[in-house]
Design an enzyme around this catalytic site. Structure first.
Site, short mmCIF file in Angstrom:
data_model
loop_
_atom_site.label_atom_id
_atom_site.label_comp_id
_atom_site.label_asym_id
_atom_site.label_seq_id
_atom_site.Cartn_x
_atom_site.Cartn_y
_atom_site.Cartn_z
N HIS A 76 -5.31 11.53 13.84
CA HIS A 76 -6.32 11.42 12.79
C HIS A 76 -7.48 10.53 13.20
O HIS A 76 -8.54 10.59 12.58
CB HIS A 76 -5.71 10.85 11.50
N HIS A 130 0.49 17.31 9.28
CA HIS A 130 -0.87 16.97 8.84
C HIS A 130 -1.89 17.52 9.83
O HIS A 130 -1.59 17.67 11.01
CB HIS A 130 -1.06 15.45 8.76
N TYR A 152 8.79 10.81 9.04
CA TYR A 152 9.07 9.66 8.17
C TYR A 152 10.46 9.67 7.58
O TYR A 152 10.88 8.69 6.96
CB TYR A 152 7.99 9.58 7.09
N ASP A 169 -6.03 5.43 4.40
CA ASP A 169 -4.60 5.60 4.66
C ASP A 169 -4.18 5.07 6.02
O ASP A 169 -3.52 5.75 6.80
CB ASP A 169 -4.24 7.08 4.55
N ASP A 228 0.87 -1.18 0.00
CA ASP A 228 0.00 0.00 0.00
C ASP A 228 0.91 1.22 0.00
O ASP A 228 1.44 1.61 1.04
CB ASP A 228 -0.90 0.02 1.24
N ASP A 287 7.16 15.26 10.91
CA ASP A 287 7.12 15.30 9.44
C ASP A 287 7.05 16.74 8.96
O ASP A 287 7.00 17.00 7.77
CB ASP A 287 5.94 14.48 8.90
N ASP A 344 2.68 18.61 13.98
CA ASP A 344 2.76 17.62 12.89
C ASP A 344 2.34 18.34 11.60
O ASP A 344 1.59 19.31 11.63
CB ASP A 344 1.78 16.48 13.19
C1 LIG Z 1 -0.92 10.89 13.49
O1 LIG Z 1 -0.39 10.37 12.29
C2 LIG Z 1 0.75 11.00 11.93
C3 LIG Z 1 0.59 11.57 10.55
O2 LIG Z 1 -0.16 12.77 10.61
O3 LIG Z 1 1.89 11.88 10.10
C4 LIG Z 1 -0.11 10.55 9.63
C5 LIG Z 1 -0.09 11.00 8.20
C6 LIG Z 1 -0.98 10.12 7.33
C7 LIG Z 1 -0.71 10.42 5.87
C8 LIG Z 1 -1.66 9.64 4.98
N1 LIG Z 1 -1.38 9.90 3.58
C9 LIG Z 1 -0.12 9.25 3.19
C10 LIG Z 1 0.10 9.46 1.69
C11 LIG Z 1 1.46 8.92 1.32
N2 LIG Z 1 2.08 9.82 0.36
ZN LIG Z 2 1.82 13.87 10.00
#
Ligand SMILES: COCC(O)(O)CCCCCNCCCN
Ligand SMILES: [Zn+2]
Length: 670
Positions: free
Chosen positions: A137, A176, A307, A94, A22, A267, A174
């Site tokens: 999330h 996001h 990441y 996701d 995935d 991130d 964060d």
């Molecule tokens: C609390 O979770 C930590 C987070 O906010 O970093 C999670 C991010 C999910 C990002 C979902 N899309 C990923 C697309 C890959 N290109």
């Molecule tokens: Zn994030």
């Protein structure tokens, strides 16, 4: 006074991973936790923390946020076949499940609650929980974005229920948007949720309309949800600090939380494939420092995203090292917020001006920004080339190692008149190590033509001796009670080592005149907070701030500190902060301690406080601030005097041509 920094980590939380293909989820790997913890161990930071054991959360604790049907459904996942796990995952976005993820999700919540316990009981002052799966999330009945249970949202509810916390601030740095947290508290005025996040006009995940700046909360919660959208990538340290100075900190101090929870996602640091931002890991040292005097220092950081394994580990170390009280690195070459961030800041402040008195004088949005449509079209049409770094893969992006942050053996040295007791834990700097006779003669020459006043001369020599030890990094900061603060100021500027005084941020609190030769030497930025209109000329390096009610006006004083003094100080990036309490300043003790605490984020903590020798009552509280004790909470700030707020706004607009970090709104071109 609680002390110590908790560290929660358990390798069990590394024992789940993506079992199928995935692309959206492959970045969420167990190594995120191991590289973070190993970096803390390798740097010796882990050993300086108080290790607190994790535990599993109980059903009851998880049900503080999540529904029973969702919990019951997740409970079944350990027994699912691979096909069933994939099917179960399909209903969410996701995120992925694994036979061991329910166990790890309970540990992530449990670790968060253990951290809240250890901070709320005073076993430690602050701390960090290195957890996965992350949380911000996840929603009442849904997993999302690698999150199963909402660790921080449960932590907030838990703190209010078990410890009677009245107001909880959640800072989500964060990259996001933690929509799960927003949904949980949007109608709750007791939880202030602040989040910045990559948004690109809804073109970035989770692509929600409600992640924009105009989602301010609902019903009683209106004003208690603050979203700062990044509509471009490549945001830098200046952008992050501008948002802290002009949005988060003024509101956070007005909110006066009992507890600060940080959704600490990294991130938002350079090199991250998700964020694609350019802020360097050392910025988290400053973001952490700027939050550490809220809530009496009660701060719980909980890992969310991050990441790029290199910048993640560096950012975690920067955060922990600051929680432990080490000096912050110099905030190197800061500029102002970029155009896009200026718009976002202006929009957020405008959306919230009706809820927060500190934002009351936000200029109305220029017409161009009101029709958001045109804004979107404009930004997309120009479609400025995506930051250069976008062409490079995240691995190819390089940045300098964060600078070593050395901790001087003595934290606080004091130069006191005979007979004044040395505050606990401070080191008296006596004139035994008097400066070289050269300096001695120069001081004598400067100040004592004829009648040599032995006592004053000795006191000035003590002062210079203290600064010489500071310059050698034997001492971090200092306090001096002197007979005449003006003379002492001049003496410092004339005779202290140039490594400290080639760029001095001079902060004068209280009425009185500052010797003009100080402000004209070009080595000083003077910010003078007093009750009198500026007599002297205002200039780029001489900034008078007038508070009509004087320095006893807590609300006005704090807004001047947060929205003017700090941005100036960070952009100026001094080698020494000289904090002078003028006689009869009227400043209240806890505000004074807040100021002494906040200013230590500059000049690698080289702060020198000068006070009149009769202010012995303040020596103790000042020393405790210099020793790193969190300043007391200020209580709900009184109303801001409109004319002062307006004057502050005008001053910032005047100065922002010279000081870019003061920029916070597009003032409609005349
Ligand atoms: C609390 O979770 C930590 C987070 O906010 O970093 C999670 C991010 C999910 C990002 C979902 N899309 C990923 C697309 C890959 N290109
Ligand atoms: Zn994030």
């Amino acid at each position: 006074m609680a002390a110590g920094t908790a560290l929660l980590y358990d390798e069990e939380m590394t024992k789940y991973k993506l079992l199928w293909v995935d692309p959206a989820c492959k970045i969420e790997v167990p190594e995120r936790l191991t590289v973070s913890h190993e970096a803390l161990v390798r740097t010796g930071l882990a050993a300086r923390c108080v290790s607190i054991a994790v535990r599993e959360a109980t059903d009851e604790e998880i049900l503080l946020v999540h529904s029973e049907e969702y919990l019951e459904a997740v409970k079944k996942t350990p027994y699912m076949t691979l096909e069933d796990l994939m099917a179960f995952t399909q209903q969410y976005g996701d995120v992925y499940f694994h036979p061991n993820i329910y166990h790890c999700a309970k540990l992530a919540v449990g670790a968060t609650l253990q951290l809240v316990d250890s901070v709320m009981t005073g076993r430690v002052r602050n701390g960090i929980a290195l957890v996965r799966p992350p949380g911000h999330h996840s929603q009442k009945s849904a997993a999302s974005g690698f999150c199963i249970f909402n660790n921080v949202a449960i932590g907030a509810r838990y703190a209010m229920q078990k410890y009677g916390a009245k107001r909880v601030l959640i800072v989500d740095w964060d990259v996001h948007h933690g929509q799960g947290v927003q949904y949980c508290f949007e109608d709750d005025p007791n939880v202030l949720y602040f989040s910045w996040h990559r948004y690109e006009h809804q073109n970035f995940w989770p692509n929600l309309r409600e992640s924009d700046y105009d989602s301010v909360g609902k019903e009683k919660g209106a004003g208690f949800n603050i979203n700062v959208p990044w509509n471009k990538v490549g945001m830098e340290n200046s952008d992050y600090l501008a948002v802290f100075f002009h949005v988060l900190l003024p509101v956070a101090y007005e909110f006066c939380p009992d507890l600060v929870l940080v959704s600490a996602g990294f991130d938002s640091a350079i090199g991250d494939p998700e964020g694609k931002m350019c802020a360097t890991p050392d910025i988290f040292a400053h973001l952490t420092h700027l939050l550490m005097n809220l809530a009496g220092g009660k701060l719980c950081a909980v890992l969310e995203g991050g990441y790029n394994l290199t910048s993640l580990a560096q950012s975690v170390c920067q955060t922990v090292q600051t929680l432990l009280g080490d000096p912050a690195p110099l905030p190197a070459d800061l500029g102002g917020p970029c155009e896009s961030v200026l718009k976002s800041i202006h929009c957020v402040r405008s959306a919230h001006k009706q809820y927060w008195s500190c934002l009351k004088y936000t200029a109305d949005l220029p017409a161009s920004e009101l029709s958001a449509k045109s804004l979107k079209v404009a930004e997309q049409k120009t479609g400025n080339e995506p930051e250069a770094q976008e062409q490079r893969s995240p691995e190819e992006i390089v940045w300098p190692e964060p600078p070593k942050r050395l901790c001087p053996p003595v934290r606080t040295a004091v130069a006191l008149p005979e007979g004044v007791a040395c505050p606990d834990a401070c080191k008296r700097c006596s004139s035994a190590e008097a400066p070289s006779s050269l300096v001695l003669n120069r001081i004598r020459g400067d100040f004592f033509k004829e009648s040599e006043d032995k006592v004053t001369l000795t006191a000035l020599c003590d002062l210079i001796a203290l600064l010489e030890r500071m310059a050698k990094n034997e001492v971090r900061n200092g306090l001096a009670l002197v007979q005449d603060v003006s003379m002492a100021m001049v003496c410092v500027m004339q005779h202290a080592p140039t490594s400290l005084t080639n760029r001095v941020l001079l902060v004068c609190v209280g009425d009185g005149c500052v010797p003009t030769r100080i402000t004209e030497d070009g080595k000083t930025l003077l910010v003078h907070i007093s009750s009198t209109e500026a007599q002297g000329q205002k200039s780029k390096h001489c900034v008078p701030v007038c508070l009509r009610k004087g320095c006893s006006d807590v609300a006005g004083f704090m807004q001047a500190v947060l929205g003017l003094l700090l941005p100036l100080g960070y952009e100026y990036n001094p080698g020494l902060v000289l904090l002078v309490r003028m006689p009869g300043s009227g400043v209240c003790e806890s505000v004074w301690q807040q100021l002494a605490g906040l200013l230590q984020g500059l000049a690698q903590g080289h702060t020198l406080v000068l006070m009149q020798e009769n202010e012995t009552a303040s020596a103790g509280p000042t020393a405790s601030a210099l020793l790193g004790s969190p300043a007391p909470m200020l209580g709900l700030l009184g109303n801001l005097l409109s004319e002062d707020l307006e004057a502050l706004e005008t001053l910032r607009n005047t100065l922002q041509a010279d000081w870019k970090l003061l920029q916070h709104q597009k003032v409609e071109e005349a």
